[in-house]
Write a protein that holds these residues in place. Structure first.
Motif, PDB file in Angstrom:
ATOM      1  N   VAL A  49      -5.446  -2.925   2.013  1.00  0.00           N
ATOM      2  CA  VAL A  49      -5.068  -2.056   2.872  1.00  0.00           C
ATOM      3  C   VAL A  49      -5.719  -2.636   4.229  1.00  0.00           C
ATOM      4  O   VAL A  49      -7.033  -3.260   4.416  1.00  0.00           O
ATOM      5  N   ASP A  97      -2.704   0.180   8.691  1.00  0.00           N
ATOM      6  CA  ASP A  97      -2.352   0.902   7.531  1.00  0.00           C
ATOM      7  C   ASP A  97      -2.718   2.348   7.599  1.00  0.00           C
ATOM      8  O   ASP A  97      -2.177   3.464   7.450  1.00  0.00           O
ATOM      9  N   VAL A 121       0.741  -1.282  -0.001  1.00  0.00           N
ATOM     10  CA  VAL A 121      -0.084   0.120  -0.203  1.00  0.00           C
ATOM     11  C   VAL A 121       0.984   1.332   0.033  1.00  0.00           C
ATOM     12  O   VAL A 121       0.478   2.326   0.140  1.00  0.00           O
TER      13      VAL A 121
END
Length: 426
Positions: free
Chosen positions: A408, A412, A60
């Motif tokens: 994700v 995160d 990500v």
């Protein structure tokens, strides 16, 4: 490339972890000036001045040429469904590139057939349905536009689109795109397209008649800040088009491929209301970063549409792009990303709603819009976010769009949520 202004599109990294700081890094300001000068010297200015020079990505995150790390909450505008350089995606591309790259449309290949078969499966398509592969979302919509004109047989010249829609920038799809600023420089454009007011069933009913070939609708409009239609709108559109003998085309270029937590947004009972369209268009997340589009006819709609020789593409359906697409769909299954997207998106929307300066949160799954309170400028917030290491997208003066990779996690996202109040406040 983009359906708004130029987005931040990361380059591909190797599949081996690297340090955050590249070798022989120049001072950041000097390095930025160098690549900006190089860009303006050799590339078209159509996307404006790039915001970053991104050199690699992993999961990500993406890194610029100075070594700065960014949390990518846009994923190339909903393209990098598996994030950057997912091992399954890299493996599929590498193996296919080493086996068979391009063969032209005189032939087919196992990846093409397998990807089309997988789309039939996840969409639960009835017999007679068919997939046409192209290279992008705008091309997928161009094919649907031609199908609508062909189905009409010349006697139904009108195609209807909805205000706020974005369907692409090539000439046919541009005619369907609502924003006048996109269309007017290229007037007169493709004739026969009518735009009806957003969310107004009566206006849609008044516009549909025996001259209507098709109605194009995005289940969720991304260009205007991630906006769903009012309850009952898609149901009404299906009933009205069926009664008039017109096609219903659902543009799932942005909202498809698990982006909302369903394989395609119209399959979500709340969004799609059980509607079965005649044509579905897909792209963006389908290739996970490789250029691919798909125009999917549903059931006997295929028998009324294009015949051999009436449409084509040189690169559409090539083995490498199809191998990438198959890797995306299979990874979504094996990593349970449908459930993950629904749950993570619901949690993220709840967290965003509680942030000072956020007026409303729209969208579903990991396609979310943030409407800012009065007095806050989305472009300024996005610029501050970029400086702080977060890639987000200002789509209107008061709305931000989030479309992070489907992988994700809450962990995160926590740094962005922690930073957001200060980014909004300035």
């Amino acid at each position: 490339m983009s359906d708004t202004q130029a987005s931040q599109t990361p380059a591909v990294q190797s599949d081996q972890p690297q340090s955050d700081q590249p070798q022989n890094a120049q001072p950041q300001n000097a390095q930025a000036q160098t690549w900006r000068d190089d860009f303006s010297r050799v590339l078209s200015p159509v996307f404006g001045s790039p915001q970053l020079d991104l050199v690699r990505g992993e999961g990500v995150h993406a890194w610029d040429a100075s070594g700065k790390k960014y949390l990518d909450l846009l994923a190339g505008i909903a393209v990098n469904a598996l994030g950057h350089c997912h091992p399954n995606w890299v493996k599929a591309l590498s193996e296919q590139a080493a086996t068979l790259g391009h063969i032209s449309n005189f032939f087919t290949s196992p990846p093409q057939i397998n990807l089309a078969t997988k789309l039939h499966e996840v969409l639960d398509l009835p017999a007679g349905s068919a997939v046409f592969f192209s290279n992008s979302g705008t091309e997928a919509n161009e094919a649907a536009f031609k199908m609508a004109r062909r189905a009409a047989g010349g006697g139904r010249p009108i195609i209807i689109a909805v205000e706020g829609a974005f369907h692409g920038r090539t000439m046919g799809s541009l005619a369907l795109t609502a924003k006048a600023a996109y269309r007017e420089p290229f007037a007169p454009g493709v004739p026969g397209v009518v735009h009806v007011p957003y969310g107004d069933v009566d206006a849609l009913a008044a516009a549909i008649n025996d001259t209507t070939a098709a109605v194009f609708i995005e289940p969720i409009q991304g260009e205007v800040g991630v906006r769903s239609h009012p309850a009952g709108y898609l149901t009404a559109a299906r009933e009205l088009t069926r009664d008039a003998g017109a096609l219903l085309v659902l543009d799932e270029v942005q909202s498809g491929v698990a982006r909302t937590g369903s394989w395609f947004a119209h399959q979500d009972p709340e969004i799609g209301e059980g509607v079965v369209p005649d044509i579905i268009t897909s792209a963006k997340g389908l290739g996970g970063g490789m250029p691919i589009g798909a125009t999917i006819t549903v059931g006997d709609a295929n028998t009324k549409l294009l015949e051999a020789g009436q449409h084509g593409t040189t690169f559409g359906g090539n083995p490498i792009a199809c191998a990438a697409g198959l890797a995306v769909l299979e990874t979504i299954e094996t990593e349970n990303l449908l459930t993950h997207t629904r749950e993570t998106g619901s949690w993220l929307a709840e967290q965003l709603t509680a942030v000072d300066g956020v007026k409303a949160v729209t969208g579903t799954g990991l396609l979310l819009g943030i409407e800012l309170s009065e007095g806050h400028d989305a472009k300024a917030v996005a610029a501050r976010a970029l400086e702080a290491g977060f890639i987000i997208n200002p789509v209107t003066p008061d709305r931000l769009r989030l479309a992070p990779p489907l992988i994700v996690t809450r962990e995160d996202l926590v740094p962005f949520l922690d930073a957001l109040p200060g980014l909004i406040a300035g």
